[in-house]
Scaffold this active site. Sequence first.
Site, PDB file in Angstrom:
ATOM      1  N   GLY A 183       0.778  -1.231   0.000  1.00  0.00           N
ATOM      2  CA  GLY A 183       0.000   0.000   0.000  1.00  0.00           C
ATOM      3  C   GLY A 183       0.810   1.282   0.000  1.00  0.00           C
ATOM      4  N   SER A 184       0.139   2.399   0.046  1.00  0.00           N
ATOM      5  CA  SER A 184       0.703   3.741   0.138  1.00  0.00           C
ATOM      6  C   SER A 184      -0.211   4.732  -0.572  1.00  0.00           C
ATOM      7  CB  SER A 184       2.117   3.823  -0.418  1.00  0.00           C
ATOM      8  OG  SER A 184       2.642   5.107  -0.142  1.00  0.00           O
TER       9      SER A 184
END
Length: 237
Positions: A183-184
């Site tokens: 993610g991010s």
Amino acid sequence: MKLTLYGRREWITIILLSAIISGLGVWFRWWWLSGVSVIFAFVLLSFFRDPNRRIPTQKGIMVSPADGKISSIHHLDHFEPLSGPATCIRIFLSVADVHVNRAPCHGQVASISPKPGLYLNALNPKSAEVNESNLLVLVHPIKRTPIAAVRQVSGLIARTIVCGVNVGDTLQRGQRFGMIKFGSTTELYIPDAARPEVSVRQGQMVKGGESILAQVNPSLFPEPSGTTAITIDHAAV
């Protein structure tokens, strides 16, 4: 659960380690160890899940390049990769979201620009500006005019950006092109020349390849052939 090929090395390792630990648990009759190993493996494998999506077929739309929450919608007076002003729609990906990135529209990859940087927490507004990133610019396959850009941004935990396409490749709307492991942030840039009308709001949850983020001028955008199909499953390569 379908797993993305972009994370094949990681999920094969997870499965093998889980099998070994579970086997040891059974051998020594440490049943709790086998149970914990299986549960932990399932949690880790969920980071690499890759569900098929129903890709919208309407003309003149931009779909989400990632799963997550809309964290910002803002206008830039000048965005150099698109040679002019643009609208940015920023998506925050938590560790619980699908991490595969998809093309927002039909277009040809004009450039891929990786940029080294920091690994700040994605919840920090500065992270989108200073963290390691990779920018993908799409152009009209015939006119060669910029039509969109997608930026993959790393985070505190997400430190591996994968881009599985090359300059010159033609992508269909909703096609997988990479992922940010664990993610991010993913950003979609739409040039003002496309006359974008944003269809989402800040804080809204979206799905990659399925949620419509903006309406654009259809006369300026190419339409992929065979758009009558509702479900498009472009396998990662």
